[in-house]
Structure formats: structure tokens, C-alpha cells
Design an enzyme around this catalytic site. Structure first.
Site, PDB file in Angstrom:
ATOM      1  N   THR A  72      -6.642  -3.774 -12.380  1.00 50.86           N
ATOM      2  CA  THR A  72      -5.952  -5.026 -12.393  1.00 50.86           C
ATOM      3  C   THR A  72      -6.347  -5.897 -13.993  1.00 50.86           C
ATOM      4  O   THR A  72      -5.485  -6.285 -14.649  1.00 50.86           O
ATOM      5  CB  THR A  72      -5.765  -6.039 -11.155  1.00 50.86           C
ATOM      6  OG1 THR A  72      -5.495  -5.371 -10.286  1.00 50.86           O
ATOM      7  CG2 THR A  72      -5.113  -7.475 -11.514  1.00 50.86           C
ATOM      8  N   ASN A 151       2.417   3.948  -5.905  1.00 50.84           N
ATOM      9  CA  ASN A 151       1.276   3.715  -4.756  1.00 50.84           C
ATOM     10  C   ASN A 151       1.922   3.400  -3.356  1.00 50.84           C
ATOM     11  O   ASN A 151       1.368   3.717  -2.340  1.00 50.84           O
ATOM     12  CB  ASN A 151       0.521   2.499  -5.131  1.00 50.84           C
ATOM     13  CG  ASN A 151       1.202   1.083  -5.433  1.00 50.84           C
ATOM     14  OD1 ASN A 151       2.131   1.143  -6.278  1.00 50.84           O
ATOM     15  ND2 ASN A 151       0.872   0.104  -4.729  1.00 50.84           N
ATOM     16  N   GLN A 179      -3.439   5.794  -8.700  1.00 53.25           N
ATOM     17  CA  GLN A 179      -3.259   6.750  -7.408  1.00 53.25           C
ATOM     18  C   GLN A 179      -3.418   8.152  -7.878  1.00 53.25           C
ATOM     19  O   GLN A 179      -3.860   8.902  -7.127  1.00 53.25           O
ATOM     20  CB  GLN A 179      -1.806   6.507  -6.905  1.00 53.25           C
ATOM     21  CG  GLN A 179      -1.552   5.079  -6.245  1.00 53.25           C
ATOM     22  CD  GLN A 179      -2.504   4.848  -5.295  1.00 53.25           C
ATOM     23  OE1 GLN A 179      -3.149   5.724  -4.491  1.00 53.25           O
ATOM     24  NE2 GLN A 179      -2.651   3.513  -4.889  1.00 53.25           N
ATOM     25  N   ALA A 200     -12.283   2.745  -9.095  1.00 52.43           N
ATOM     26  CA  ALA A 200     -13.075   3.774  -8.449  1.00 52.43           C
ATOM     27  C   ALA A 200     -12.775   3.660  -6.653  1.00 52.43           C
ATOM     28  O   ALA A 200     -12.978   4.596  -6.144  1.00 52.43           O
ATOM     29  CB  ALA A 200     -14.680   3.355  -8.458  1.00 52.43           C
ATOM     30  N   HIS A 201     -12.514   2.598  -6.387  1.00 58.18           N
ATOM     31  CA  HIS A 201     -12.244   2.603  -4.602  1.00 58.18           C
ATOM     32  C   HIS A 201     -11.107   3.527  -4.307  1.00 58.18           C
ATOM     33  O   HIS A 201     -10.774   3.624  -2.891  1.00 58.18           O
ATOM     34  CB  HIS A 201     -12.043   0.965  -4.349  1.00 58.18           C
ATOM     35  CG  HIS A 201     -10.773   0.338  -4.498  1.00 58.18           C
ATOM     36  ND1 HIS A 201      -9.721   0.315  -3.543  1.00 58.18           N
ATOM     37  CD2 HIS A 201     -10.281  -0.250  -5.772  1.00 58.18           C
ATOM     38  CE1 HIS A 201      -8.921  -0.519  -4.050  1.00 58.18           C
ATOM     39  NE2 HIS A 201      -8.888  -0.891  -5.453  1.00 58.18           N
ATOM     40  N   THR A 237     -22.490  -8.777 -17.631  1.00 55.84           N
ATOM     41  CA  THR A 237     -23.540  -7.971 -17.416  1.00 55.84           C
ATOM     42  C   THR A 237     -22.931  -6.806 -16.551  1.00 55.84           C
ATOM     43  O   THR A 237     -22.200  -6.996 -15.809  1.00 55.84           O
ATOM     44  CB  THR A 237     -24.645  -8.667 -16.729  1.00 55.84           C
ATOM     45  OG1 THR A 237     -25.284  -9.467 -17.500  1.00 55.84           O
ATOM     46  CG2 THR A 237     -25.899  -7.459 -16.370  1.00 55.84           C
ATOM     47  N   CYS A 325      -2.063  -5.233  -0.985  1.00 57.64           N
ATOM     48  CA  CYS A 325      -1.718  -6.650  -1.233  1.00 57.64           C
ATOM     49  C   CYS A 325      -0.637  -7.494  -0.840  1.00 57.64           C
ATOM     50  O   CYS A 325      -0.660  -8.942  -0.901  1.00 57.64           O
ATOM     51  CB  CYS A 325      -1.833  -6.773  -2.930  1.00 57.64           C
ATOM     52  SG  CYS A 325      -2.260  -5.503  -3.640  1.00 57.64           S
TER      53      CYS A 325
HETATM   54  N1  PLP Z   1      -2.214   0.109  -9.699  1.00 57.11           N
HETATM   55  C1  PLP Z   1      -1.804   0.659  -8.684  1.00 57.11           C
HETATM   56  C2  PLP Z   1      -0.952   1.814  -8.635  1.00 57.11           C
HETATM   57  C3  PLP Z   1      -2.342   0.524  -7.419  1.00 57.11           C
HETATM   58  O1  PLP Z   1      -2.285   1.201  -6.323  1.00 57.11           O
HETATM   59  C4  PLP Z   1      -3.455  -0.651  -7.429  1.00 57.11           C
HETATM   60  C5  PLP Z   1      -4.175  -0.992  -6.151  1.00 57.11           C
HETATM   61  O2  PLP Z   1      -3.724  -1.166  -5.306  1.00 57.11           O
HETATM   62  C6  PLP Z   1      -3.791  -1.013  -8.588  1.00 57.11           C
HETATM   63  C7  PLP Z   1      -2.990  -0.789  -9.940  1.00 57.11           C
HETATM   64  C8  PLP Z   1      -4.801  -2.441  -8.766  1.00 57.11           C
HETATM   65  O3  PLP Z   1      -6.323  -1.648  -8.711  1.00 57.11           O
HETATM   66  P1  PLP Z   1      -7.319  -2.529  -8.378  1.00 57.11           P
HETATM   67  O4  PLP Z   1      -7.481  -2.780  -6.968  1.00 57.11           O
HETATM   68  O5  PLP Z   1      -8.531  -1.961  -9.018  1.00 57.11           O
HETATM   69  O6  PLP Z   1      -6.987  -4.056  -9.060  1.00 57.11           O
END
Ligand code: PLP
Length: 373
Positions: A72, A151, A179, A200-201, A237, A325
Site C-alpha cells: 500500500t 486478489n 498476489q 512479504a506476508h 530506520t 480489508c
Molecule cells: N494489492 C493487492 C492485490 C493485495 O491483495 C493487497 C493486500 O491485500 C495489497 C495490494 C496491499 O498490500 P499490503 O497489505 O502490503 O498493504
């Protein structure tokens, strides 16, 4: 009760090697990477070797990788600064994007002299190459911001072809590859992308760490000002342990790519067959979907919609309806709303997103629970 996690598009469980790497860096390289003493140097070495590793795995140069807190953040940075620093006057995107893109462009259009154009969405939730082609004929300084793999539906775009088209039309291309990073082989030197973001997650790494790829010819000013970290591109940092965890997660994902892709693709196919057998009237969304995501509209009465996720959760099954979200929200997904009729949108849908940690037995359990609903 057995718990089953089938929401890997929201986030993924960490690999044990990644946890080991993070804890080892936390204890062994705790210095501030900007300090000049040995503690700082060892943290800096750890961080720079992570950067090199990530760059090599993606076919980029280390100097093109900038660490951020999330995808994001990277998307916000690129969209805003492309207008400020590259003279972008138009952003072409699509209604299928993540809110990180959509909500940002909504703000930018109020702040700057920039227009936003949304590509039309086809019936199955796909975009047409020819629509982008005709928009790019106008000679306006343009940034194209599209996701590689959606996603919510798993629908993919052809980034090789779209990147080439952007290059031919001198448009900048930002790819949200959240993704697909770690699940799809990238050669960024060969691809015509100016910017790419990852986090990374989504590939079995830690949360709160991501990266932005910024091609050498598309240099932006920082969005966050302060110290000289990240060569001045992103002050603050660096989270050395998170960065090491991200590099480790990406390294393992690419080392096991073929094996895990085959396994997960097989699982997806199995799940689709089981769904169709149990619910012949279900509709699987998408045309060219990625190998780990299924979004299915179930032929249940619309009164079941509100309770569906709750009922599955009560049985220990984690799936979602759309992006994490908004999964707590009762609003229909903006992605599905872009191509499903209001009537179709009222039917219950679920997004099943898999990883190599899942099994066919888990799919069987999911189907058996769905049958009881
Ligand atoms: N873009 C896509 C396609 C995503 O699936 C997500 C996370 O759900 C994001 C952006 C946002 O990623 P982050 O959680 O690192 O802000």
C-alpha cells in the site's frame, strides 16, 4: 476442533525457516543499519544481502529495490510522485484494483491536475488488451496502474504484453504484483515495467514489510522525508529482521516454485471438481485465473449470504468473500460489482485461496460443511 486456513490471498502462514531467520537476525544483527560501528555494519550487511537476494530472484538490480512498510505504501508513493516528478497527467487503471490504488487515485484527482480513466471490465471479470491499446493512442503523459493477479477472483492480466504496449506508447507501467510475487517467475530486466510492488506476508513472510521495484530510468522523489535510509528514497530506520524474513520467504518460494505450483494447481482443480459435483449450479468466476484462487458463487438462497462466512468459521474454516480489508463489511465487493449483475451479487460467494500447506482432505471437509448449509 480442526482449523482450516483457506484464505491465503488475505495473508499466508509463515514458513518455519522464515521465523528462524527473523529471530536469528533480531538477536544477532540488532544494530541500526545506519550506524557506522560494527553493530550497525552487521545489520547493514544483513539488509544489503537481503536486498541483493530479492533483486536477483526477480531479475532486477539491488539499487532498484526499495524497502517499504507495505505494498500500500509503495502504491501511494508511486501514484503520487509519478504525478509530481514525472509529469504524469493521466492514470489508467481499472475498477478491479485493490483499494490501495482506487482510494489513492480518488484523492489524487482532487489534489492534482490529473485525469483517471478506468478500463472497462468484461463479463468474466477480465480486461481487454485492445481497450488499453486504444486509450494509449492519445499522447498524454500516462501511468498505467494494474494488478497482475486479482486478489478477489484470481483473474490475471498478461503483464508481458501490457508492459510492451506501455513501452511502445511511452506510458509508465506500475504493476501491483502482490498476489503473484513468489508464485510466478519474474525477470524484471526483461519485462517492460517501470514500477512493481510486493509484500512479504502474501508469500509466507512477515507482515509490515514490502518492497518497491523502481526501474533505473523512472526515478521518483521520496514520499517520506527524514534520514538518508534507502538512499534517501524512504526515510525511517529499516526493519532489518523483517527484511531478512522477506528475503528468506522469497528465496524458498522460488526454490520450490515448480513443486508447489504443481501441488496447488492440482488442489485447485480438485476443489473445482468437488464444488461442481456437490453444487452443479455453482458458478466459478473468471476466465484466466491464477493457480491458487477460486471465487465461487454458490446456488444458495440469498438469505444465506450474511451467515455463510460465520457458519464456516464456526466449523473452523477460514475463507473470505473478498479482500480482507472489507470482509467485515456487508457491502458487496467492488470487484464483483464491476461485472456481476445486482441479482448475481446477492447470491453468496466465497473466495477459497490455497497454499502448499493445504490438503485434499481439507477441501473435502469444506465441501461437506458447505453441503450442510
Ligand atoms: N494489492 C493487492 C492485490 C493485495 O491483495 C493487497 C493486500 O491485500 C495489497 C495490494 C496491499 O498490500 P499490503 O497489505 O502490503 O498493504
Amino acid at each position: 476442533m480442526e482449523k482450516i486456513y483457506l484464505d491465503n490471498a488475505a495473508t499466508t502462514p509463515l514458513r518455519k525457516e522464515v521465523i528462524a531467520e527473523i529471530t536469528s537476525v533480531l538477536s544477532e544483527h540488532f544494530g541500526n543499519p545506519s550506524s557506522s560501528h560494527s553493530f550497525g555494519r552487521s545489520a547493514k550487511n544483513s539488509m544489503e544481502s537481503s536486498r541483493k537476494k530479492i533483486a536477483k530472484l526477480l531479475g532486477a538490480s539491488a539499487s532498484e529495490i526499495i524497502f517499504t512498510s507495505s505494498a500500500t505504501e509503495g502504491i501511494n508513493w508511486i501514484l503520487r510522485n509519478a504525478i509530481k516528478d514525472l509529469g504524469v497527467k493521466r492514470i489508467i487503471t481499472s475498477p478491479l484494483e485493490h483499494h490501495a490504488t482506487l482510494h489513492t487515485v480518488e484523492v489524487l484527482v482532487k489534489e492534482y491536475d490529473v485525469t483517471i480513466e478506468y478500463l472497462p471490465v468484461q463479463k468474466e471479470g477480465s480486461l481487454l488488451f485492445s481497450d488499453l491499446e486504444s486509450l494509449l493512442k492519445d499522447e498524454i503523459v500516462t501511468l498505467v496502474a494494474l494488478m497482475h493477479v486479482n486478489n478477489e477472483t484470481g483473474e490475471m492480466i498478461d503483464i508481458e504484453r501490457m508492459g510492451q504496449l506501455c513501452k511502445e506508447n511511452k506510458a509508465y507501467f506500475l504493476c501491483d504484483a502482490v498476489q503473484s510475487i513468489g508464485k510466478y517467475p519474474f525477470d524484471l530486466n526483461a519485462l517492460n515495467l517501470d514500477f512493481l510492488v510486493g509484500t512479504a506476508h502474501k508469500f509466507h513472510g512477515p507482515k509490515g514489510i514490502g518492497f518497491t521495484y523502481m526501474k533505473k530510468n523512472a526515478i521518483l522523489q521520496p514520499m517520506i522525508y527524514g534520514g538518508e535510509q534507502e538512499k534517501g528514497f524512504r526515510a525511517g530506520t529499516e526493519a532489518v529482521h523483517q527484511i531478512a524474513g522477506m528475503a528468506k520467504a522469497l528465496e524458498i518460494s522460488y526454490a520450490k516454485l515448480e513443486e508447489e505450483k504443481e501441488y496447488v494447481s492440482d488442489l485447485k482443480e480438485y476443489c473445482e471438481v468437488q464444488l461442481k459435483e456437490a453444487f452443479p449450479e455453482c458458478a466459478i468466476i473468471g476466465k484466466h485465473t491464477f493457480y491458487n484462487i477460486i471465487n465461487v458463487v454458490l446456488p444458495f438462497d440469498k438469505s444465506k449470504t450474511a451467515m455463510l462466512l460465520f457458519s464456516l468459521d464456526m466449523k473452523g474454516i477460514a475463507v473470505s468473500r473478498g479482500s480482507a480489508c472489507q470482509s467485515g463489511s456487508s457491502k458487496p465487493s467492488h470487484v464483483l460489482a464491476a461485472f456481476l449483475s445486482p441479482e448475481e451479487q446477492q447470491k453468496p460467494n466465497i473466495r477459497i485461496s490455497m497454499s502448499h500447506f493445504n490438503t485434499k482432505e481439507e477441501i473435502d471437509y469444506l465441501i461437506s460443511v458447505l453441503k450442510t448449509i
